[in-house]
Scaffold this motif. Structure first.
Motif, PDB file in Angstrom:
ATOM      1  N   ASP A 110       0.807  -1.202   0.000  1.00 41.19           N
ATOM      2  CA  ASP A 110       0.000   0.000   0.000  1.00 41.19           C
ATOM      3  C   ASP A 110       0.847   1.261   0.000  1.00 41.19           C
ATOM      4  N   HIS A 111       1.808   1.302   0.857  1.00 41.01           N
ATOM      5  CA  HIS A 111       2.640   2.483   0.997  1.00 41.01           C
ATOM      6  C   HIS A 111       3.366   2.809  -0.307  1.00 41.01           C
ATOM      7  N   THR A 112       4.007   1.821  -0.857  1.00 42.08           N
ATOM      8  CA  THR A 112       4.742   2.023  -2.107  1.00 42.08           C
ATOM      9  C   THR A 112       3.796   2.355  -3.252  1.00 42.08           C
ATOM     10  N   ALA A 113       2.683   1.676  -3.289  1.00 34.24           N
ATOM     11  CA  ALA A 113       1.724   1.905  -4.369  1.00 34.24           C
ATOM     12  C   ALA A 113       1.280   3.355  -4.389  1.00 34.24           C
ATOM     13  N   ARG A 114       1.079   3.905  -3.216  1.00 35.99           N
ATOM     14  CA  ARG A 114       0.639   5.291  -3.157  1.00 35.99           C
ATOM     15  C   ARG A 114       1.681   6.234  -3.730  1.00 35.99           C
ATOM     16  N   ILE A 115       2.920   6.005  -3.348  1.00 40.18           N
ATOM     17  CA  ILE A 115       3.986   6.874  -3.842  1.00 40.18           C
ATOM     18  C   ILE A 115       4.158   6.715  -5.351  1.00 40.18           C
ATOM     19  N   ASP A 126       1.070  15.493   6.583  1.00 41.92           N
ATOM     20  CA  ASP A 126       2.520  15.345   6.486  1.00 41.92           C
ATOM     21  C   ASP A 126       2.894  14.172   5.592  1.00 41.92           C
ATOM     22  N   GLN A 127       2.085  13.134   5.687  1.00 46.56           N
ATOM     23  CA  GLN A 127       2.349  11.985   4.831  1.00 46.56           C
ATOM     24  C   GLN A 127       2.095  12.356   3.370  1.00 46.56           C
ATOM     25  N   HIS A 128       1.009  13.053   3.176  1.00 51.73           N
ATOM     26  CA  HIS A 128       0.667  13.521   1.844  1.00 51.73           C
ATOM     27  C   HIS A 128       1.814  14.348   1.278  1.00 51.73           C
ATOM     28  N   ALA A 129       2.300  15.251   2.098  1.00 50.40           N
ATOM     29  CA  ALA A 129       3.408  16.116   1.671  1.00 50.40           C
ATOM     30  C   ALA A 129       4.628  15.296   1.301  1.00 50.40           C
ATOM     31  N   GLN A 178       4.668  12.343   0.076  1.00 50.70           N
ATOM     32  CA  GLN A 178       4.459  11.733  -1.235  1.00 50.70           C
ATOM     33  C   GLN A 178       4.823  12.698  -2.359  1.00 50.70           C
ATOM     34  N   TYR A 179       4.321  13.914  -2.231  1.00 53.18           N
ATOM     35  CA  TYR A 179       4.620  14.889  -3.269  1.00 53.18           C
ATOM     36  C   TYR A 179       6.104  15.220  -3.306  1.00 53.18           C
ATOM     37  N   ALA A 180       6.707  15.247  -2.133  1.00 52.60           N
ATOM     38  CA  ALA A 180       8.142  15.516  -2.088  1.00 52.60           C
ATOM     39  C   ALA A 180       8.904  14.446  -2.848  1.00 52.60           C
ATOM     40  N   ALA A 181       8.444  13.203  -2.707  1.00 52.81           N
ATOM     41  CA  ALA A 181       9.101  12.101  -3.407  1.00 52.81           C
ATOM     42  C   ALA A 181       9.004  12.300  -4.917  1.00 52.81           C
ATOM     43  N   VAL A 182       7.847  12.714  -5.359  1.00 45.51           N
ATOM     44  CA  VAL A 182       7.669  12.948  -6.789  1.00 45.51           C
ATOM     45  C   VAL A 182       8.582  14.088  -7.253  1.00 45.51           C
ATOM     46  N   ARG A 183       8.599  15.167  -6.473  1.00 43.46           N
ATOM     47  CA  ARG A 183       9.453  16.292  -6.852  1.00 43.46           C
ATOM     48  C   ARG A 183      10.904  15.871  -6.930  1.00 43.46           C
ATOM     49  N   SER A 184      11.301  15.038  -5.975  1.00 42.84           N
ATOM     50  CA  SER A 184      12.705  14.678  -5.965  1.00 42.84           C
ATOM     51  C   SER A 184      13.038  13.740  -7.132  1.00 42.84           C
ATOM     52  N   ALA A 185      12.111  12.865  -7.468  1.00 44.83           N
ATOM     53  CA  ALA A 185      12.328  12.013  -8.643  1.00 44.83           C
ATOM     54  C   ALA A 185      12.504  12.900  -9.870  1.00 44.83           C
ATOM     55  N   HIS A 186      11.692  13.908  -9.911  1.00 44.13           N
ATOM     56  CA  HIS A 186      11.723  14.864 -10.990  1.00 44.13           C
ATOM     57  C   HIS A 186      13.094  15.446 -11.263  1.00 44.13           C
ATOM     58  N   GLU A 187      13.754  15.754 -10.187  1.00 47.18           N
ATOM     59  CA  GLU A 187      15.031  16.437 -10.326  1.00 47.18           C
ATOM     60  C   GLU A 187      16.059  15.632 -11.094  1.00 47.18           C
ATOM     61  N   THR A 188      16.046  14.335 -10.880  1.00 51.35           N
ATOM     62  CA  THR A 188      17.061  13.517 -11.528  1.00 51.35           C
ATOM     63  C   THR A 188      16.609  12.948 -12.868  1.00 51.35           C
ATOM     64  N   GLU A 189      15.335  13.068 -13.140  1.00 49.17           N
ATOM     65  CA  GLU A 189      14.796  12.471 -14.360  1.00 49.17           C
ATOM     66  C   GLU A 189      15.541  12.856 -15.613  1.00 49.17           C
ATOM     67  N   LEU A 190      15.628  14.143 -15.811  1.00 51.97           N
ATOM     68  CA  LEU A 190      16.233  14.619 -17.044  1.00 51.97           C
ATOM     69  C   LEU A 190      17.688  14.198 -17.129  1.00 51.97           C
ATOM     70  N   LEU A 191      18.373  14.314 -16.009  1.00 51.00           N
ATOM     71  CA  LEU A 191      19.779  13.942 -15.990  1.00 51.00           C
ATOM     72  C   LEU A 191      19.924  12.485 -16.372  1.00 51.00           C
ATOM     73  N   GLU A 192      19.069  11.663 -15.828  1.00 50.30           N
ATOM     74  CA  GLU A 192      19.122  10.236 -16.151  1.00 50.30           C
ATOM     75  C   GLU A 192      18.843   9.998 -17.626  1.00 50.30           C
TER      76      GLU A 192
END
Lengths: 173, 173
Positions: A139-144, B36-39, B41-55
């Motif tokens: 669940d946790h990973t799926a959400r992310i 906070d958990q929601h935040a 999640q979004y932080a994870a997406v933002r951080s993935a974003h940063e390396t995407e182009l470089l990758e």
DNA sequence: CTACTATTTTAGCCAAGGTTAACTTATTAG
DNA sequence: CTAATAAGTTAACCTTGGCTAAAATAGTAG
């Protein structure tokens, strides 16, 4: 030089590559797509990128409206994990795109267009999330992962995901 | 502060969801996660974003090295679908991150670190692509979607995808 | 009504990733 | 060897999406 993933058929660029050893058999199985097609793929990713954040905001605003009755920018900021100033600026953009409407210092609403985007976005999100869980992702990973992936699944893929989840459901019940 | 949903695990919006059926009874099952958990999640997406182009750049450079023997920035530009100036600037960044090395006006090479990133990236890409095809997605769509999704699949999800592809393979052969 | 607090907006900063246009360096044809 | 062309770089600009700090507005308690 550990490549435990030989089964993929695409062997990474691990070796130096003297020009005289460009083996035909590799190139055949594993050629690069033509430049223009390749470029179009990246263009698609870039363009998805542009709307991603907007969709996330719109989706979040819709969620807040539904669950709390109103969407205040302070809540958006807290949930997005950004400053209020950032929300203000992004909301200004959303307004100029006619996705959001609001009066100064008042809470946020979605326009028709915004609602439509939220509905789409929400639906995709739900499909991807459900699919990942049906696949067996926690669940946790799926959400992310769903949060990140939803913007990159084409309609074709979404349809297939949905079908998969449904079959899984039927099978297990 | 308020959030009465704090105890409820996030169930998500899971049903297929015909638009006219946004029923109240769903709302209960469908709470927002804690802020906070929601935040996060979004932080994870933002951080993935940063390396995407470089990758993507690094991966492409690796591919060009492997398939053409050299990686010229003009080819990178054509395949990424951007101008040469953009490539120049991005490469400068890649160099400052010690992922790429090159001398002015000469072609591009990967550092150790760059190779490692390319290998990872490549592996993920391959897993996602293969998975989508195993799912039944058409080749064309699978390529586009894989490009976007690969950066958002966690290790857990990748493992599951790989297992799925393998089983599919075994089943159909 | 006034003063305090919470919320929202504004202003000014930054880095990333794109663009054109002009310039420099390499490569290649005669 | 020289001149034309191809490739790469640099400069100047734009938009996005972050930030902090300060100002403006709304809401609330006395």
């Amino acid at each position: 030089m550990l490549l435990p993933y030989e089964q993929i058929g695409y062997i990474g660029a691990m070796t130096d590559f003297p020009n005289d050893v460009t083996p035909d058999r590799l190139c055949k199985a594993d050629a690069l797509p033509p430049s223009d097609q390749h470029a179009r793929q990246y263009a698609a990713v870039r363009s998805a990128h542009e709307t991603e954040l907007l969709e996330d905001y719109v989706e979040l605003i819709a969620d807040l409206l539904q669950h709390q009755g109103e969407a205040r920018s302070t809540d958006v900021a807290a949930r997005m994990g950004v400053s209020q100033a950032t929300v203000s600026k992004t909301v200004a953009r959303l307004k100029s795109l006619e996705l959001v409407s609001s009066k100064p210092y008042r809470s946020l609403f979605l326009t028709e267009k915004g609602e439509a985007m939220a509905a789409m976005s929400h639906q995709r999100h739900a499909i991807v999330l459900k699919f990942l869980r049906a696949l067996g992702v926690s669940d946790h990973t799926a959400r992310i992962d769903a949060e990140g992936m939803e913007h990159h699944a084409s309609q074709e893929t979404l349809d297939i995901m949905q079908r998969f989840s449904r079959e899984q459901e039927r099978g297990s019940s």
